[in-house]
Scaffold this motif. Structure first.
Motif, PDB file in Angstrom:
ATOM      1  N   LYS A   1     -10.015  12.349  -6.447  1.00  0.00           N
ATOM      2  CA  LYS A   1     -11.220  12.705  -5.516  1.00  0.00           C
ATOM      3  C   LYS A   1     -10.979  14.095  -5.255  1.00  0.00           C
ATOM      4  CE  LYS A   1      -9.187  11.964  -0.993  1.00  0.00           C
ATOM      5  NZ  LYS A   1      -9.358  11.100   0.443  1.00  0.00           N
ATOM      6  N   ASP A   2      -9.823  14.785  -5.538  1.00  0.00           N
ATOM      7  CA  ASP A   2      -9.796  16.310  -5.184  1.00  0.00           C
ATOM      8  C   ASP A   2     -10.129  17.321  -6.452  1.00  0.00           C
ATOM      9  OD1 ASP A   2      -9.005  15.973  -2.578  1.00  0.00           O
ATOM     10  OD2 ASP A   2      -7.034  15.325  -3.427  1.00  0.00           O
ATOM     11  N   LEU A   3     -10.208  16.621  -7.545  1.00  0.00           N
ATOM     12  CA  LEU A   3     -10.704  17.131  -8.828  1.00  0.00           C
ATOM     13  C   LEU A   3     -11.960  17.977  -8.717  1.00  0.00           C
ATOM     14  CD1 LEU A   3      -8.998  14.752 -11.521  1.00  0.00           C
ATOM     15  CD2 LEU A   3      -8.125  16.987 -10.726  1.00  0.00           C
ATOM     16  N   PRO A   4     -12.123  19.009  -9.426  1.00  0.00           N
ATOM     17  CA  PRO A   4     -13.501  19.638  -9.328  1.00  0.00           C
ATOM     18  C   PRO A   4     -14.415  18.789 -10.143  1.00  0.00           C
ATOM     19  CG  PRO A   4     -11.645  21.153 -10.181  1.00  0.00           C
ATOM     20  CD  PRO A   4     -11.128  19.840 -10.019  1.00  0.00           C
ATOM     21  N   ARG A   5     -15.691  19.003  -9.568  1.00  0.00           N
ATOM     22  CA  ARG A   5     -16.901  18.194  -9.982  1.00  0.00           C
ATOM     23  C   ARG A   5     -18.141  18.892  -9.799  1.00  0.00           C
ATOM     24  NH1 ARG A   5     -17.007  12.380  -7.230  1.00  0.00           N
ATOM     25  NH2 ARG A   5     -14.957  12.651  -7.127  1.00  0.00           N
ATOM     26  N   MET A   6     -18.930  18.919 -10.378  1.00  0.00           N
ATOM     27  CA  MET A   6     -20.392  19.620 -10.283  1.00  0.00           C
ATOM     28  C   MET A   6     -21.775  19.018 -10.911  1.00  0.00           C
ATOM     29  SD  MET A   6     -20.282  23.760 -11.044  1.00  0.00           S
ATOM     30  CE  MET A   6     -21.232  24.727  -9.925  1.00  0.00           C
ATOM     31  N   GLU A   7     -22.491  18.845 -10.310  1.00  0.00           N
ATOM     32  CA  GLU A   7     -23.941  18.230 -10.366  1.00  0.00           C
ATOM     33  C   GLU A   7     -24.744  19.271 -11.656  1.00  0.00           C
ATOM     34  OE1 GLU A   7     -25.283  15.449  -9.809  1.00  0.00           O
ATOM     35  OE2 GLU A   7     -23.294  14.859  -8.459  1.00  0.00           O
ATOM     36  N   SER A   8     -24.630  18.497 -12.601  1.00  0.00           N
ATOM     37  CA  SER A   8     -25.453  19.413 -13.945  1.00  0.00           C
ATOM     38  C   SER A   8     -26.494  18.695 -14.496  1.00  0.00           C
ATOM     39  CB  SER A   8     -24.363  20.388 -14.546  1.00  0.00           C
ATOM     40  OG  SER A   8     -24.927  20.842 -15.504  1.00  0.00           O
ATOM     41  N   LYS A   9     -27.244  19.123 -15.415  1.00  0.00           N
ATOM     42  CA  LYS A   9     -28.135  18.388 -16.327  1.00  0.00           C
ATOM     43  C   LYS A   9     -27.306  17.537 -17.431  1.00  0.00           C
ATOM     44  CE  LYS A   9     -31.874  21.788 -15.841  1.00  0.00           C
ATOM     45  NZ  LYS A   9     -32.801  22.669 -16.382  1.00  0.00           N
TER      46      LYS A   9
ATOM     47  N   CYS B   1     -12.456  21.628   6.952  1.00  0.00           N
ATOM     48  CA  CYS B   1     -12.894  21.780   5.335  1.00  0.00           C
ATOM     49  C   CYS B   1     -14.038  20.671   4.990  1.00  0.00           C
ATOM     50  CB  CYS B   1     -11.769  21.430   4.430  1.00  0.00           C
ATOM     51  SG  CYS B   1     -10.291  22.737   4.735  1.00  0.00           S
ATOM     52  N   MET B   2     -15.218  21.251   4.380  1.00  0.00           N
ATOM     53  CA  MET B   2     -16.213  20.234   3.782  1.00  0.00           C
ATOM     54  C   MET B   2     -16.722  20.764   2.396  1.00  0.00           C
ATOM     55  SD  MET B   2     -19.943  19.504   5.734  1.00  0.00           S
ATOM     56  CE  MET B   2     -21.308  19.053   4.675  1.00  0.00           C
ATOM     57  N   PRO B   3     -15.678  20.376   1.341  1.00  0.00           N
ATOM     58  CA  PRO B   3     -15.895  21.177   0.171  1.00  0.00           C
ATOM     59  C   PRO B   3     -17.120  20.156  -0.377  1.00  0.00           C
ATOM     60  CG  PRO B   3     -13.949  19.613   0.040  1.00  0.00           C
ATOM     61  CD  PRO B   3     -14.400  19.566   1.856  1.00  0.00           C
ATOM     62  N   CYS B   4     -17.858  20.975  -1.306  1.00  0.00           N
ATOM     63  CA  CYS B   4     -19.082  20.566  -1.826  1.00  0.00           C
ATOM     64  C   CYS B   4     -19.072  20.181  -3.207  1.00  0.00           C
ATOM     65  CB  CYS B   4     -20.386  21.327  -1.492  1.00  0.00           C
ATOM     66  SG  CYS B   4     -20.458  21.582   0.138  1.00  0.00           S
TER      67      CYS B   4
ATOM     68  N   LYS C   1     -13.158  21.652  -3.671  1.00  0.00           N
ATOM     69  CA  LYS C   1     -12.324  20.495  -3.298  1.00  0.00           C
ATOM     70  C   LYS C   1     -10.648  20.819  -3.712  1.00  0.00           C
ATOM     71  CE  LYS C   1     -15.961  17.258  -4.841  1.00  0.00           C
ATOM     72  NZ  LYS C   1     -15.994  16.552  -3.177  1.00  0.00           N
ATOM     73  N   VAL C   2     -10.546  21.524  -4.490  1.00  0.00           N
ATOM     74  CA  VAL C   2      -8.886  21.963  -4.568  1.00  0.00           C
ATOM     75  C   VAL C   2      -8.444  22.972  -3.759  1.00  0.00           C
ATOM     76  CG1 VAL C   2      -7.202  22.860  -6.001  1.00  0.00           C
ATOM     77  CG2 VAL C   2      -9.196  21.653  -7.293  1.00  0.00           C
ATOM     78  N   ASN C   3      -9.411  23.772  -3.228  1.00  0.00           N
ATOM     79  CA  ASN C   3      -9.165  24.476  -2.259  1.00  0.00           C
ATOM     80  C   ASN C   3      -8.958  23.917  -1.007  1.00  0.00           C
ATOM     81  OD1 ASN C   3      -9.437  26.741  -4.034  1.00  0.00           O
ATOM     82  ND2 ASN C   3     -11.776  27.238  -3.429  1.00  0.00           N
ATOM     83  N   ALA C   4      -9.588  22.950  -0.563  1.00  0.00           N
ATOM     84  CA  ALA C   4      -9.685  22.308   0.792  1.00  0.00           C
ATOM     85  C   ALA C   4      -8.435  21.438   0.922  1.00  0.00           C
ATOM     86  CB  ALA C   4     -10.956  21.457   0.608  1.00  0.00           C
ATOM     87  N   LYS C   5      -7.942  20.850  -0.413  1.00  0.00           N
ATOM     88  CA  LYS C   5      -6.866  20.221  -0.418  1.00  0.00           C
ATOM     89  C   LYS C   5      -5.723  20.975   0.170  1.00  0.00           C
ATOM     90  CE  LYS C   5      -4.494  16.036  -1.111  1.00  0.00           C
ATOM     91  NZ  LYS C   5      -4.772  14.881  -0.154  1.00  0.00           N
ATOM     92  N   TYR C   6      -5.450  22.294  -0.364  1.00  0.00           N
ATOM     93  CA  TYR C   6      -4.515  23.078  -0.329  1.00  0.00           C
ATOM     94  C   TYR C   6      -4.605  23.553   1.108  1.00  0.00           C
ATOM     95  CZ  TYR C   6      -2.304  23.600  -4.953  1.00  0.00           C
ATOM     96  OH  TYR C   6      -1.894  23.215  -5.957  1.00  0.00           O
ATOM     97  N   VAL C   7      -5.705  23.759   1.619  1.00  0.00           N
ATOM     98  CA  VAL C   7      -5.721  24.255   3.122  1.00  0.00           C
ATOM     99  C   VAL C   7      -5.057  23.097   4.064  1.00  0.00           C
ATOM    100  CG1 VAL C   7      -7.518  24.522   4.871  1.00  0.00           C
ATOM    101  CG2 VAL C   7      -7.763  25.775   2.930  1.00  0.00           C
ATOM    102  N   SER C   8      -5.557  21.904   3.551  1.00  0.00           N
ATOM    103  CA  SER C   8      -4.978  21.042   4.601  1.00  0.00           C
ATOM    104  C   SER C   8      -3.670  20.375   4.204  1.00  0.00           C
ATOM    105  CB  SER C   8      -6.154  19.616   4.380  1.00  0.00           C
ATOM    106  OG  SER C   8      -6.173  19.050   3.214  1.00  0.00           O
TER     107      SER C   8
END
Length: 465
Positions: A175-183, A367-370, A375-382
């Protein structure tokens, strides 16, 4: 006194998104203060304001974007369009620049890592190319391993596997892996692979981070990339001779500073989810009542959807219920806010600039990553740096209230604040004379100057062979 000018120029080009513009202009200020002449190449879309940087020269080039393309809410699609369309316009503009005898000779080109089209441009002009990664090293390591993650079955992300550990990248879960909404559902994967491949072909990579923060990722990337690596961050904390102009694309509301002056030390929660992240009306309502129920003072940056709809998503009666305990603005001077003694925590989307700025001021995070690297940054922060807590799942007022209490009131918050102050101290030490970032900057300067007096590009008017 200003350092002696070196008699050579460096061209820098940012990706035209807020989170990318700020660090590359910060790097430009650092290089200018160390004697280089600076030329900022830029698209017409989201172009920087030259009057704010009178010590730089500016090189605009056509991005060939239509009005509808420029207004897209899909940053990945926008970046792909720029990579497809800008090679020829940039080549023409740079060729004219290289033939201008009135300018200091251009010895180096520094590109945002997202603009991989610049490789072909620099190759055609035989111009050395360095790359700036505007995000963190830990998140870039994840992007660089996308092919392996797909091979091992982690990608594409399956929601049912969200809590599964990614054993190749501890402490991340799926769930921490990068994802992005795109066409295009494959767009992020293809972009990450291309970005990594083109970075490996550069003459070196510059990082807006410091060794003491991301030593493990930096060491692994040095081995995997095989090119010189220069972690010289945090950029915004470098002592530069140039004026510290704001690179924000929005004008900040300075009224929040005198409001903060009236609050007790470490009492205010600063809330800002960046320049791109979209928050639904339901989420705004849940955030609002979570803030109200926490009884903590807060400064909330609520970006308007339009000039006429700025505060409309706020629930009826909210402002009356919080009274003077809450202050809502359209945009804030973030570095000033985070350094203010009244600010006790930062509710953030964990974009890299915001995360690094919070670390540098010793401010704990909610942290509320979007999307993407957040998401990676937030995991490292916490879980790694232990300077924040994550909001679980969907935004819900009860969870918001609990998270605020954890970071602002309970013993966990005291521990987190102590850890944040330790990292703040390390961020300060790395920029001192013998600090890690200062040594990396000296090495970067020597690297750039090594190109001086070389025939690195063709005589003006000739075609590159």
């Amino acid at each position: 006194m200003e350092r002696q000018r070196k008699g050579v120029s460096v061209v820098l080009i940012p990706s035209p998104l807020q989170g990318h513009i700020a660090p590359i202009l910060g790097l430009a200020d650092i290089l200018y203060s160390n004697g280089f002449s600076i030329i900022i190449g830029h698209t017409l879309f989201n172009s920087p304001n030259p009057s704010a940087y009178p010590h730089f020269s500016f090189l605009p080039f056509s991005d060939q974007l239509t009005e509808s393309e420029a207004s897209t809410s899909d940053p990945l699609h926008l970046t792909n369009l720029i990579n497809i369309r800008c090679a020829l316009p940039l080549t023409r503009s740079l060729s004219q620049l290289l033939s201008d005898p009135s300018l200091d000779p251009i010895v180096c080109f520094i590109s945002d890592a997202a603009l991989h089209f610049t490789r072909s441009v620099c190759d055609s002009l035989r111009l050395p190319r360095l790359v700036l990664r505007t995000g963190g090293a830990s998140s870039f390591l994840v992007f660089s391993l996308f092919p392996l993650l797909r091979q091992r079955g982690y990608l594409p992300i399956q929601e049912c596997r969200g809590e599964e550990a990614v054993v190749e990248l501890p402490p991340l879960k799926v769930k921490d892996l990068p994802r992005m909404e795109s066409k295009d559902p494959e767009a992020l994967y293809e972009f990450a692979c291309r970005m990594s491949d083109e970075l490996k072909s550069s003459s070196g990579v510059i990082w807006n981070t410091f060794e003491e923060l991301e030593i493990s990722a930096l060491e692994r990337l040095r081995h995997e990339l095989g090119i010189p690596s220069y972690p010289i961050g945090p950029f915004h904390k470098h002592p530069t001779l140039a004026s510290h102009s704001s690179s924000a694309l929005r004008s900040p509301d300075e009224s929040c500073i005198p409001w903060l002056d009236t609050r007790e030390p470490n009492s205010v929660l600063y809330v800002s989810l960046g320049s791109i992240a979209a928050v639904s009306e339901r989420e705004v309502v849940e955030m609002a009542w979570g803030l109200a129920n926490s009884r903590q003072p807060f400064l909330w940056v609520l970006r308007p959807r339009s000039e006429s709809e700025w505060l409309q998503p706020l629930p009826e009666g909210f402002m009356e219920s919080v009274g003077g305990r809450g202050h809502v603005v359209r945009w804030a001077p973030q570095t000033q806010v985070l350094s203010h003694p009244a600010v006790g925590a930062f509710w953030t989307h964990n974009g890299w600039n915001s995360t690094l700025e919070s670390i540098c001021e010793g401010v704990p995070m909610i942290c509320m990553p979007c999307f993407a690297d957040q998401k990676v940054n937030a995991k490292y922060v916490s879980d790694v740096w232990k300077v924040g807590v994550q909001l679980p799942g969907e935004v819900e007022r009860g969870e918001v209230e609990k998270a605020i209490a954890r970071i602002m009131v309970e013993d966990e918050g005291k521990f987190t604040r102590e850890r944040a102050l330790e990292l703040k101290h390390k961020a300060s030490l790395c920029l001192q004379q013998h600090g890690s970032s200062r040594r990396s900057l000296d090495a970067l300067i020597s690297h750039i100057l090594s190109y001086n007096n070389r025939q690195t590009h063709p005589v003006a008017g000739e075609e590159a062979k």
